[in-house]
Design a protein around this motif. Sequence first.
Motif, PDB file in Angstrom:
ATOM      1  N   ALA A 170      -4.708   3.679 -61.536  1.00  9.58           N
ATOM      2  CA  ALA A 170      -5.231   5.052 -61.506  1.00  9.58           C
ATOM      3  C   ALA A 170      -6.045   5.300 -60.236  1.00  9.58           C
ATOM      4  O   ALA A 170      -5.960   6.371 -59.627  1.00  9.58           O
ATOM      5  CB  ALA A 170      -6.081   5.318 -62.748  1.00  9.58           C
ATOM      6  N   ALA A 226      -3.522   5.606 -57.409  1.00  8.61           N
ATOM      7  CA  ALA A 226      -2.773   6.860 -57.527  1.00  8.61           C
ATOM      8  C   ALA A 226      -3.645   8.044 -57.101  1.00  8.61           C
ATOM      9  O   ALA A 226      -3.204   8.918 -56.350  1.00  8.61           O
ATOM     10  CB  ALA A 226      -2.280   7.052 -58.963  1.00  8.61           C
ATOM     11  N   ASN A 236      -2.663  10.679 -54.080  1.00  4.39           N
ATOM     12  CA  ASN A 236      -2.344  12.093 -54.301  1.00  4.39           C
ATOM     13  C   ASN A 236      -3.142  12.622 -55.495  1.00  4.39           C
ATOM     14  O   ASN A 236      -2.793  12.393 -56.645  1.00  4.39           O
ATOM     15  CB  ASN A 236      -0.841  12.280 -54.527  1.00  4.39           C
ATOM     16  CG  ASN A 236      -0.429  13.730 -54.421  1.00  4.39           C
ATOM     17  OD1 ASN A 236      -1.204  14.628 -54.737  1.00  4.39           O
ATOM     18  ND2 ASN A 236       0.778  13.962 -53.955  1.00  4.39           N
ATOM     19  N   ASP A 294      -3.699  15.681 -56.750  1.00  4.64           N
ATOM     20  CA  ASP A 294      -3.111  16.642 -57.683  1.00  4.64           C
ATOM     21  C   ASP A 294      -2.089  15.990 -58.598  1.00  4.64           C
ATOM     22  O   ASP A 294      -2.067  16.252 -59.801  1.00  4.64           O
ATOM     23  CB  ASP A 294      -2.440  17.800 -56.915  1.00  4.64           C
ATOM     24  CG  ASP A 294      -3.432  18.902 -56.621  1.00  4.64           C
ATOM     25  OD1 ASP A 294      -4.562  18.839 -57.153  1.00  4.64           O
ATOM     26  OD2 ASP A 294      -3.085  19.837 -55.882  1.00  4.64           O
ATOM     27  N   VAL A 295      -1.229  15.139 -58.020  1.00  4.63           N
ATOM     28  CA  VAL A 295      -0.223  14.502 -58.868  1.00  4.63           C
ATOM     29  C   VAL A 295      -0.900  13.552 -59.850  1.00  4.63           C
ATOM     30  O   VAL A 295      -0.493  13.441 -61.005  1.00  4.63           O
ATOM     31  CB  VAL A 295       0.852  13.777 -58.031  1.00  4.63           C
ATOM     32  CG1 VAL A 295       1.898  13.161 -58.937  1.00  4.63           C
ATOM     33  CG2 VAL A 295       1.516  14.745 -57.065  1.00  4.63           C
ATOM     34  N   ALA A 296      -1.970  12.893 -59.414  1.00  2.00           N
ATOM     35  CA  ALA A 296      -2.709  12.030 -60.338  1.00  2.00           C
ATOM     36  C   ALA A 296      -3.178  12.843 -61.546  1.00  2.00           C
ATOM     37  O   ALA A 296      -3.092  12.393 -62.689  1.00  2.00           O
ATOM     38  CB  ALA A 296      -3.891  11.385 -59.632  1.00  2.00           C
ATOM     39  N   ARG A 297      -3.636  14.069 -61.284  1.00  2.00           N
ATOM     40  CA  ARG A 297      -4.070  14.912 -62.396  1.00  2.00           C
ATOM     41  C   ARG A 297      -2.894  15.279 -63.292  1.00  2.00           C
ATOM     42  O   ARG A 297      -3.018  15.299 -64.510  1.00  2.00           O
ATOM     43  CB  ARG A 297      -4.710  16.196 -61.861  1.00  2.00           C
ATOM     44  CG  ARG A 297      -5.921  15.918 -61.003  1.00  2.00           C
ATOM     45  CD  ARG A 297      -6.434  17.178 -60.338  1.00  2.00           C
ATOM     46  NE  ARG A 297      -7.219  17.975 -61.267  1.00  2.00           N
ATOM     47  CZ  ARG A 297      -7.566  19.240 -61.025  1.00  2.00           C
ATOM     48  NH1 ARG A 297      -7.181  19.833 -59.919  1.00  2.00           N
ATOM     49  NH2 ARG A 297      -8.302  19.883 -61.893  1.00  2.00           N
ATOM     50  N   LEU A 298      -1.730  15.520 -62.682  1.00  2.00           N
ATOM     51  CA  LEU A 298      -0.545  15.870 -63.474  1.00  2.00           C
ATOM     52  C   LEU A 298      -0.083  14.703 -64.343  1.00  2.00           C
ATOM     53  O   LEU A 298       0.611  14.894 -65.328  1.00  2.00           O
ATOM     54  CB  LEU A 298       0.606  16.309 -62.564  1.00  2.00           C
ATOM     55  CG  LEU A 298       0.418  17.634 -61.822  1.00  2.00           C
ATOM     56  CD1 LEU A 298       1.622  17.924 -60.947  1.00  2.00           C
ATOM     57  CD2 LEU A 298       0.195  18.772 -62.804  1.00  2.00           C
ATOM     58  N   MET A 299      -0.452  13.487 -63.940  1.00  2.00           N
ATOM     59  CA  MET A 299      -0.075  12.321 -64.736  1.00  2.00           C
ATOM     60  C   MET A 299      -1.037  12.118 -65.908  1.00  2.00           C
ATOM     61  O   MET A 299      -0.921  11.157 -66.668  1.00  2.00           O
ATOM     62  CB  MET A 299      -0.087  11.054 -63.871  1.00  2.00           C
ATOM     63  CG  MET A 299       0.938  11.034 -62.759  1.00  2.00           C
ATOM     64  SD  MET A 299       2.603  11.155 -63.425  1.00  2.00           S
ATOM     65  CE  MET A 299       3.089  12.730 -62.778  1.00  2.00           C
ATOM     66  N   GLY A 300      -2.044  12.962 -65.985  1.00  4.30           N
ATOM     67  CA  GLY A 300      -2.997  12.829 -67.081  1.00  4.30           C
ATOM     68  C   GLY A 300      -4.203  11.976 -66.741  1.00  4.30           C
ATOM     69  O   GLY A 300      -4.980  11.608 -67.618  1.00  4.30           O
ATOM     70  N   ILE A 301      -4.338  11.643 -65.456  1.00  8.75           N
ATOM     71  CA  ILE A 301      -5.503  10.851 -65.056  1.00  8.75           C
ATOM     72  C   ILE A 301      -6.717  11.775 -64.962  1.00  8.75           C
ATOM     73  O   ILE A 301      -6.652  12.835 -64.345  1.00  8.75           O
ATOM     74  CB  ILE A 301      -5.237  10.162 -63.705  1.00  8.75           C
ATOM     75  CG1 ILE A 301      -4.107   9.143 -63.851  1.00  8.75           C
ATOM     76  CG2 ILE A 301      -6.504   9.496 -63.173  1.00  8.75           C
ATOM     77  CD1 ILE A 301      -3.612   8.561 -62.546  1.00  8.75           C
ATOM     78  N   ASN A 302      -7.805  11.363 -65.598  1.00  7.12           N
ATOM     79  CA  ASN A 302      -9.051  12.109 -65.478  1.00  7.12           C
ATOM     80  C   ASN A 302      -9.684  11.703 -64.149  1.00  7.12           C
ATOM     81  O   ASN A 302     -10.404  10.711 -64.062  1.00  7.12           O
ATOM     82  CB  ASN A 302      -9.961  11.770 -66.656  1.00  7.12           C
ATOM     83  CG  ASN A 302     -11.250  12.546 -66.630  1.00  7.12           C
ATOM     84  OD1 ASN A 302     -11.616  13.123 -65.600  1.00  7.12           O
ATOM     85  ND2 ASN A 302     -11.948  12.555 -67.743  1.00  7.12           N
TER      86      ASN A 302
END
Lengths: 298, 242
Positions: A170, A173, A177, A179-187
Motif C-alpha cells: 500500500a 502503491a 499513484n 489517485d489509483v491507490a484510492r480507487l483500490m480502496g487504500i485509505n
Amino acid sequence: MSFDYIVQQIANGITLGSMYALVAVGFSMIYGIMRLINFAHGDIVMIGAFTTLYLLQNIGLPLPIVAIMVLIVGFGVGMLVEKSIFLPMRGSPQVTGFIASLSLSIMLQNFGILILSAQPRNFNFPEYMNSIITVSTIKFKVLDVVIIVTTIVLVIALLLLINKTKLGIAIRATAQNLDVARLMGININRVIMLTFAIGSAIAAVAGLMWGGKFGQIDPLMGYIPGLKAFVAAVIGGVGSIPGAILGGFILGISEVLFVGLMPPEYSSFRDAFVFIILIVILIVMPNGLLGKNMEDRA
Amino acid sequence: MLKIKNIDVYRGSTHVLHHLNLEVKDGEIVSLIGANGAGKTTTLRTISGLLRPKNGEILYKTDTNSHPIDTTSLPPNEIVKLGISHTPEGRGIFPQLTVKENLLVGAYNRVDDQIESDLLSMYNMFPILQKRSRLDAGKLSGGEQMMLSLGRALMSRPKFLILDEPSLGLAPLIVEQIFDMLKRINEQGVTILLVEQNAVMALELSSRAYVLETGRIVLEGESADLITNKKVQDAYLGGAES
C-alpha cells in the motif's frame, strides 16, 4: 599512513554512515509518498536524543528499553505532526508543505530552547558502551558495534515491511499513484500517516545514537543530521529506500576518510567536501544513484 | 443499482458537469459516449469519490432489496467497499509493483480467505499475467497492462465495474478481446458502466447509452436506437460507419 589506519577510518565512517542512513531513510520515504521535503526531519532526531536523555539519566531505565520507548515516542510525534500539520494541506502545492516543514523545524527548535534551554547537555551512556572491542588490529567501541548492528536490524525490518507486507504494498502503491491507490480502496491518509510515523520513529532512534556518539546534545542539534540526511537521500535518489541507505554510507565514509586522510588543517572543510560530492553526483546522475524520475506520478 | 441525480461538479472554478442525471440498472452494460472534454472522466471520478459534486446525490444499492446509500459524502476507499471498482483512464497500473502485487492491491479491502484462489483464476483468465507475475508491471505491453488492470479490478469482486477508455492506445485485435471479456464478466452478473471513445464498439456492447456534450446529457436511450440515430452518427460514428 598504514593500512590499519585506513581500515579503522572506514570503520568509523560506517558508524557515522549508519546514523546518516537511518535519518535519510525516513526522509526519503516521506518524500516518496508525500513529495514533501521535510525540513523538520532532523528535529525528530533532537526529540529522540532528549527523550533518551530523560529516560536514561532522569528515570534510569535500561538502554534497550529506552531504545524501544524512543521508537514509540518518535512514531507518536510523527503521527501527531502529520495529522495536525500535513493532512490539512493534502493536495496543496509542494511548496506549501516545504514552507510548513521549515516553520515546524524552527518552531520545534525554539520550543526546545524554551523548555530545555540552549545549554548543551552532557549525554552519558552506561560505561560498558565505551569499552573497546579489538578485532585483529581494528578497535571498535561497543557503542559503534551497537549502532551498526541496530542499523542493520532496523533496515532489514524496514525492507521486509516495505517489500513483503500488505502495508508495504500500500505504501509503494500510494507513492506511485495517489489517485489509483484510492480507487483500490487504500485509505491513503492512514498509509501516509503511518509512513511519516515510521520514518520519524527511525529518526528518533538515530537521535539516541547521535547523543551517545558525540556525548552532547542541544535543541539545535537536529540541523546537521537533517541536512546530511537530505544530502544522503538525494545522492541515493530521493524516494528510494536502498538509495537512502547507500547515500548515508557513502556520505559517512567519505566524510570520515576526508578528515582522516587529509592534513589536519583541512578537516574543517569537511562539509564543503560533502557538498562537492553531492554536486558531482547530481551532475552525472540527476536522479541520484538509485533514483527513478519521481516527477511522473499522476 | 446506481442513480445519479442532478449533480453539478466543478474542477477548480470550472463548472464541468451540469445537472447530470444518469442511471445504471442491475446487470446492465451502460455506455457513456462523448467528445474529448465532455466530462466523461469527471463523471466516473465523481462516482468513485475522487471528486465531490457541489449538489445532487448519487444513490447506490448493493442489491435490489437493500436501502440506497448516498455515496457523495463517502471517501473512495469506502465506496470500493460497496463493490464499486473503477478502472481509470490510462489503465492506472502501478509500474514499480510486480504484476502479482498489482493484482493483490486489487483485493486490498478483502479479508476473506479466497484471495489466493481468485489470484489463480485471474491467471487462468489471463495466462500472460501468470507468466509475467514477478515482473514490474511497467514492463508490460499496453494490452497486457489492460488485462492486468481488468484483472486487478476483478480481484475486488466488484458488483459494479466502471471502465474509463479501455480501448485507449490498443491494437484492434486486443480491443476486441477486451470487449469479449467485458461481455463475459457482465454475464457473470457484474454491472458495467463504460466510457469509450470508440462509440461503435461501446454501443454494440451496451444495452443503453448516454451521450454527453459539454457536461450535459444530450441524448439517452437504447444503444441499438442510438447507433442508427442521425445525430449520433454524424458526431461520433464518423457518418460512414453504418
